[in-house]
Design a protein around this motif. Structure first.
Motif, PDB file in Angstrom:
ATOM      1  N   GLU A   1       0.625  -1.015   0.026  1.00  0.00           N
ATOM      2  CA  GLU A   1      -0.124  -0.013  -0.090  1.00  0.00           C
ATOM      3  C   GLU A   1       0.837   1.434  -0.055  1.00  0.00           C
ATOM      4  O   GLU A   1       0.819   2.090  -0.894  1.00  0.00           O
ATOM      5  CB  GLU A   1      -0.817  -0.130   1.065  1.00  0.00           C
ATOM      6  N   LYS A   2       1.857   1.230   0.852  1.00  0.00           N
ATOM      7  CA  LYS A   2       2.707   2.263   1.096  1.00  0.00           C
ATOM      8  C   LYS A   2       3.619   2.640  -0.376  1.00  0.00           C
ATOM      9  O   LYS A   2       3.700   3.710  -0.865  1.00  0.00           O
ATOM     10  CB  LYS A   2       3.715   2.320   1.977  1.00  0.00           C
ATOM     11  N   LEU A   3       3.773   1.539  -0.819  1.00  0.00           N
ATOM     12  CA  LEU A   3       4.810   1.604  -2.254  1.00  0.00           C
ATOM     13  C   LEU A   3       3.889   2.156  -3.502  1.00  0.00           C
ATOM     14  O   LEU A   3       4.057   3.119  -3.948  1.00  0.00           O
ATOM     15  CB  LEU A   3       5.150   0.141  -2.663  1.00  0.00           C
TER      16      LEU A   3
ATOM     17  N   LYS B   1       1.036   4.126  -2.884  1.00  0.00           N
ATOM     18  CA  LYS B   1       1.098   5.363  -2.743  1.00  0.00           C
ATOM     19  C   LYS B   1       2.103   6.465  -2.931  1.00  0.00           C
ATOM     20  O   LYS B   1       1.959   7.371  -3.785  1.00  0.00           O
ATOM     21  CB  LYS B   1       0.866   5.600  -1.173  1.00  0.00           C
ATOM     22  N   SER B   2       3.318   5.986  -2.939  1.00  0.00           N
ATOM     23  CA  SER B   2       4.475   6.636  -3.212  1.00  0.00           C
ATOM     24  C   SER B   2       4.848   6.707  -4.786  1.00  0.00           C
ATOM     25  O   SER B   2       5.302   7.758  -5.258  1.00  0.00           O
ATOM     26  CB  SER B   2       5.705   5.943  -2.620  1.00  0.00           C
ATOM     27  N   VAL B   3       3.959   5.670  -5.640  1.00  0.00           N
ATOM     28  CA  VAL B   3       4.074   5.995  -7.034  1.00  0.00           C
ATOM     29  C   VAL B   3       2.850   6.782  -7.675  1.00  0.00           C
ATOM     30  O   VAL B   3       2.898   6.998  -8.819  1.00  0.00           O
ATOM     31  CB  VAL B   3       4.208   4.682  -7.815  1.00  0.00           C
ATOM     32  N   GLN B   4       2.116   6.913  -6.915  1.00  0.00           N
ATOM     33  CA  GLN B   4       0.840   7.755  -7.327  1.00  0.00           C
ATOM     34  C   GLN B   4       1.195   9.488  -7.423  1.00  0.00           C
ATOM     35  O   GLN B   4       1.590  10.058  -6.625  1.00  0.00           O
ATOM     36  CB  GLN B   4      -0.380   7.805  -6.089  1.00  0.00           C
ATOM     37  N   LYS B   5       1.033   9.745  -8.870  1.00  0.00           N
ATOM     38  CA  LYS B   5       0.923  11.164  -9.282  1.00  0.00           C
ATOM     39  C   LYS B   5      -0.155  12.264  -8.898  1.00  0.00           C
ATOM     40  O   LYS B   5       0.265  13.252  -8.452  1.00  0.00           O
ATOM     41  CB  LYS B   5       1.144  11.336 -10.509  1.00  0.00           C
TER      42      LYS B   5
END
Ligand SMILES: Nc1ncnc2c1ncn2[C@@H]1O[C@H](COP(=O)(O)OP(=O)(O)OP(=O)(O)O)[C@@H](O)[C@H]1O
Ligand SMILES: [Mg+2]
Length: 509
Positions: A495-497, A499-503
């Motif tokens: 989930e964290k990962l 989120k981190s790639v979401q622009k």
């Protein structure tokens, strides 16, 4: 050689002979135009008194059908101002008679529409019309049975009844028979009501068709635009005839007062400057002007650069909020942007252009743009290709706005003016006047830019969604695999990962 003979014909005789120019060209179009003209009158009568209109239209079969045509009875009821009894016969039985030859925005302009419907009914069915009306503040309802004396352009009153107005009813009911072809006209008539509902979101419209089907368009607001105020002629739009008429009726004895009291936006200082410009004595009596001086004066009124542009108090545009509500109600688009431009003028007539562009949702998919044209809140349904808005749309470079004609896009253009530049008395399309064209083009560019931003953003969001779907599909497997490979028990939190790639944030969707 045979002698040429001459004769004079009346205004109603002229329209009797040339009914095509008022839109009554065949049974299908005639029934559409008849409904439209009388609904327009009803809307004018309600709006002029800021009454949210309630209009009921019933079309029913009357008599035997022939191969292509059928006789119908048309009944239209409104809750508008009503008409005083002494004006009823002429308002409905005398062509070129009306209350709207004024300098303010109304649907009616020619003093013709309602009469043309009744005249067409009379010549196709040979029956009288019934007009019933009350202005509400007298205790009576007046009902007239009328026909038109076409040769003399006069109403013929066949019967006149006075009824007690127990419920204090106010409004007008018109009932008459006419020949028509409803089946052919049906799509246009329903379109007309839908579009009327779009630009009159404060109106209740009911239509019962000859098969007894009930159609209803319900108001979404009781907010109404302020009724327009009557204005004076603007100096740029005045010609010799008009100037002579003004001089004839004026009681002013000096040129300064005459200019101040009879022209729009001319005050003491402007009048003085103008008189200096035209070399006229400010104390000269306007009634003493010679014909040559009047001609010169008209030319100078057009040449003088310092007159202020007309103000818009004689106009009653819908406003962005009502236009938005109307389009939203009838099309329920995914995206909608509306815009109103500031007043502009052509030949001394003020006008305002309002535009809306709607994308997706309930916008009909036709393989091209759907154009809804309106003038003084009247939908214009015929001769689209001759209209100024159509021409502007076709000359625009839509790729610049990321728009292609196969997208579900509806364009709404509303032009309101004290004098809409119609090309025909049938009010079907607006002339391509440079000033009007420029305003429509600027307005369309403005809303298209905003639609373009929306489409670009949506394209990014769509791409991003696709990217995230791929991540969401493979990341759990990669996480599982790498955990096993590294000999770890705990699988990393994807989930964290993700989120981190979401622009983009959730609100962008
Ligand atoms: N339903 C109505 N309620 C009140 N007054 C009406 C109604 N219908 C018509 N009138 C009056 O009758 C007049 C004549 O109507 P008509 O439709 O013939 O001409 P118009 O509306 O003035 O112009 P146009 O030819 O552009 O429609 C109107 O100006 C108006 O004063
Ligand atoms: Mg009318």
């Amino acid at each position: 050689m045979a002698q040429t003979t001459f004769e004079e014909i009346s205004a109603s005789d002229f329209f009797y002979r040339n009914r095509d120019i008022a839109g009554f060209s065949n049974p299908s179009r005639a029934i559409f135009v008849a409904i439209r003209e009388i609904v327009e009158n009803a809307l004018d009568a309600a709006e002029s008194h800021k009454i949210p209109p309630d209009i009921y239209v019933r079309l029913s079969f009357e008599g035997e059908a022939t191969k292509d045509t059928q006789i119908y009875k048309l009944r239209i009821e409104d809750n508008g101002s009503g008409i005083q009894p002494r004006f009823i016969p002429s308002a409905f039985g005398q062509v070129l008679y009306g209350s709207k030859y004024k300098l303010k925005q109304t649907r009616g302009t020619f003093g013709l529409g309602g009469k043309m419907a009744l005249l067409y009914g009379q010549i196709t069915t040979h029956q009288a019309a019934q007009v019933t009306s009350s202005t509400g503040n007298q205790n009576k309802i007046y009902s007239f049975k009328l026909m038109i004396d076409i040769q003399h352009n006069r109403p013929i009153i066949l019967d006149r009844k006075v009824l007690i107005n127990k419920d204090n009813w106010r409004g007008t009911i018109i009932e008459f028979t006419l020949e028509g072809d409803y089946l052919r006209a049906m799509p246009k008539i329903l379109d007309y009501f839908k579009q009327t509902a779009m630009v009159n979101p404060y109106a209740n419209l009911t239509f019962v068709d000859p098969k007894g089907r009930l159609y209803k368009w319900t108001r979404v607001t009781t907010e109404m635009p302020d009724p327009p105020r009557e204005t004076l002629p603007h100096p740029y739009g005045v010609d010799v005839e008009m100037l002579q008429r003004l001089i004839h009726i004026t009681t002013d004895t000096t040129m300064t007062d005459f200019l101040k009291h009879h022209f729009h936006r001319v005050g003491g200082i402007t009048a003085q400057k103008f008189l200096e410009f035209s070399g006229l004595n400010p104390t000269k009596n306007p009634k003493k002007l010679s014909h040559e001086e009047i001609v010169k004066l008209t030319q100078n009124l057009k040449k003088f650069k310092d007159f202020l542009p007309p103000d818009a108090s004689c106009l009653s545009p819908l406003g962005e909020e009502l236009l938005r509500a109307g389009i939203q109600k009838e099309l329920q688009p995914e995206y909608l942007v509306v815009h109103q431009r500031k007043p502009s003028t052509y030949a001394g007539h003020p006008f305002i252009v309002e535009v809306g562009i709607a994308y997706g949702g309930g916008v009909p998919k036709t393989g091209g743009f759907v154009l809804y044209r309106f003038a003084n809140r009247i939908p214009l349904l015929y001769d689209e290709a001759s209209d100024v808005s159509y021409r502007v749309i076709n000359s625009m470079n839509w790729r610049r706005y990321k728009v292609s004609p196969d997208m579900p896009i509806a364009i709404v253009v509303h032009i309101c003016s004290t004098k809409v530049p119609y090309k025909t008395v049938g009010k079907e399309f607006i002339a391509d006047r440079a000033e009007v064209r420029r305003e429509v083009a600027n307005e369309l560019r403005e809303v298209s830019r905003q639609l373009g931003h929306f489409l670009t953003r949506r394209e990014h969001v769509d791409k991003e969604k696709k990217r995230l779907t791929i991540f969401a599909k493979y990341l759990p497997r990669i996480a599982q695999f790498s955990a096993t490979l590294a000999g770890k028990e705990k699988i990393p939190d994807i989930e964290k990962l993700l989120k981190s790639v979401q622009k983009y944030g959730a609100e962008d969707e």
